[in-house]
Design an enzyme around this catalytic site. Structure first.
Site, PDB file in Angstrom:
ATOM      1  N   ASP A  12       4.091  -1.973  -4.262  1.00 44.71           N
ATOM      2  CA  ASP A  12       4.674  -3.311  -4.399  1.00 44.71           C
ATOM      3  C   ASP A  12       6.100  -3.329  -3.861  1.00 44.71           C
ATOM      4  OD1 ASP A  12       4.753  -5.956  -5.058  1.00 44.71           O
ATOM      5  OD2 ASP A  12       4.983  -5.649  -7.218  1.00 44.71           O
ATOM      6  N   HIS A  29       5.782  -4.663   5.481  1.00 43.14           N
ATOM      7  CA  HIS A  29       4.434  -4.079   5.449  1.00 43.14           C
ATOM      8  C   HIS A  29       4.307  -2.920   6.450  1.00 43.14           C
ATOM      9  CE1 HIS A  29       3.263  -7.004   2.597  1.00 43.14           C
ATOM     10  NE2 HIS A  29       3.148  -8.031   3.435  1.00 43.14           N
ATOM     11  N   LEU A 123      -7.347  16.720  -0.128  1.00 43.45           N
ATOM     12  CA  LEU A 123      -6.832  15.527  -0.819  1.00 43.45           C
ATOM     13  C   LEU A 123      -7.910  14.452  -0.719  1.00 43.45           C
ATOM     14  CD1 LEU A 123      -4.398  13.937  -2.097  1.00 43.45           C
ATOM     15  CD2 LEU A 123      -3.708  13.355   0.232  1.00 43.45           C
TER      16      LEU A 123
HETATM   17  C1  FPP Z   1       2.954  -5.423  -1.789  1.00 46.94           C
HETATM   18  O1  FPP Z   1       4.195  -5.859  -1.378  1.00 46.94           O
HETATM   19  C2  FPP Z   1       2.214  -4.958  -0.693  1.00 46.94           C
HETATM   20  C3  FPP Z   1       1.046  -5.489  -0.203  1.00 46.94           C
HETATM   21  C4  FPP Z   1       0.352  -6.646  -0.732  1.00 46.94           C
HETATM   22  C5  FPP Z   1       0.415  -4.891   0.945  1.00 46.94           C
HETATM   23  C6  FPP Z   1       0.427  -3.419   0.926  1.00 46.94           C
HETATM   24  C7  FPP Z   1       0.308  -2.934   2.276  1.00 46.94           C
HETATM   25  C8  FPP Z   1       0.875  -1.818   2.757  1.00 46.94           C
HETATM   26  C9  FPP Z   1       1.650  -0.849   1.973  1.00 46.94           C
HETATM   27  C10 FPP Z   1       0.778  -1.502   4.165  1.00 46.94           C
HETATM   28  C11 FPP Z   1      -0.534  -1.324   4.740  1.00 46.94           C
HETATM   29  C12 FPP Z   1      -1.466  -0.498   4.024  1.00 46.94           C
HETATM   30  C13 FPP Z   1      -2.508   0.081   4.603  1.00 46.94           C
HETATM   31  C14 FPP Z   1      -3.575   0.698   3.807  1.00 46.94           C
HETATM   32  C15 FPP Z   1      -2.632   0.131   6.051  1.00 46.94           C
HETATM   33  P1  FPP Z   1       4.493  -7.393  -1.509  1.00 46.94           P
HETATM   34  O2  FPP Z   1       4.220  -8.025  -0.190  1.00 46.94           O
HETATM   35  O3  FPP Z   1       3.735  -7.934  -2.662  1.00 46.94           O
HETATM   36  O4  FPP Z   1       6.016  -7.386  -1.782  1.00 46.94           O
HETATM   37  P2  FPP Z   1       6.804  -8.437  -2.669  1.00 46.94           P
HETATM   38  O5  FPP Z   1       6.260  -8.288  -4.066  1.00 46.94           O
HETATM   39  O6  FPP Z   1       8.195  -7.967  -2.539  1.00 46.94           O
HETATM   40  O7  FPP Z   1       6.558  -9.785  -2.097  1.00 46.94           O
END
Ligand code: FPP
Length: 236
Positions: A12, A29, A123
């Site tokens: 997150d 991201h 892993l």
């Molecule tokens: C949460 O941050 C993150 C996500 C919803 C997406 C997670 C994706 C990645 C870590 C990258 C790609 C992953 C893969 C498997 C290729 P948020 O956008 O909710 O952040 P915020 O809470 O600050 O808005």
């Protein structure tokens, strides 16, 4: 240091991290995705055997079209690249969640990656994509009910182990430690069944800044927990 066998992470804070830098959410991201690669190396080095991450929830489709499209592009690239990463780390990769919602080519890449990495054991890396725990339970119960209706299962014999076998995580041990980055302290529909006895660790550090020192800090906090599962605490 007693290293947990299975660590689950709610990734997150990518969006907020990027915003704080005056950058678009998509940049967060991209960095979050890069950090996923590094953390897999760290997990392997530390001797963690199972890692499960929450990358895209059943709720995440509600984000703007631009953000969802950006994430799909990222998944496409990552799934392709992950073949090499799995080889390097001798890492088995599995996707949990309902992948039928993704475009055909993404589903195909998932099948290829799972097939390519299926014999690696250093892993075990689970990525939750279009995952929601309640959705997983509903899908599992549907299959279980179908098998019962067909006489393959006697309803009287259904127990916890059998229910576990109908979940996406069948065969994977429950997490010992759950980490959620970026300050929120909730489960957001992640592994509700599997986290029944898991220790939780919340940190304000956003996912793109969560590196090996933060991981070690989380493991150290886990080491100080008194895990007695409802039993009587041992005399010290
Ligand atoms: C949460 O941050 C993150 C996500 C919803 C997406 C997670 C994706 C990645 C870590 C990258 C790609 C992953 C893969 C498997 C290729 P948020 O956008 O909710 O952040 P915020 O809470 O600050 O808005």
């Amino acid at each position: 240091m007693n290293v947990p066998n299975h660590i689950a992470i709610i990734l997150d804070g990518n969006g907020r991290w990027a915003k704080a830098k005056g950058m678009p959410r998509s940049y967060g991201h991209v960095k979050g995705c890069a950090n996923l690669e590094t953390i897999c190396d760290d997990m392997k080095e530390l001797g963690v055997k199972y890692l499960t991450v929450y990358a895209f929830s059943t709720e995440n489709w509600k984000r703007s079209r631009e953000e969802v499209e950006g994430l799909m592009k990222l998944f496409r690239n990552y799934l392709k690249k992950c073949i090499k990463i799995s080889e390097k780390n001798q890492m088995r990769v599995k996707i949990i969640g309902d992948i039928t919602a993704f475009d055909e080519d993404i589903q195909q890449k998932i099948v290829e990656l799972e097939e390519f990495s299926k014999d690696y054991t250093e892993l075990h890396f689970q990525i939750a994509l279009n995952y929601g725990s309640r959705d997983e339970i509903v899908r599992g119960i549907r299959r279980l009910a179908q098998d019962a209706a067909e006489g393959k299962i006697d309803p009287k014999e259904i127990d916890e182990e059998q229910i576990g076998n109908y979940l996406d995580t069948a065969g994977i041990p429950d997490p010992d430690l759950l980490i959620r980055t970026s300050g929120e302290q909730r489960l957001s529909n992640f592994l509700l069944w599997q986290l029944a006895y898991t220790e939780f660790y919340f940190t304000d550090v956003p996912w793109p800044d969560f590196h090996k020192p933060e991981l070690i800090q989380a493991i150290e906090a886990y080491n100080h927990r008194d895990r007695r599962y409802g039993g009587v605490k041992e005399e010290s």
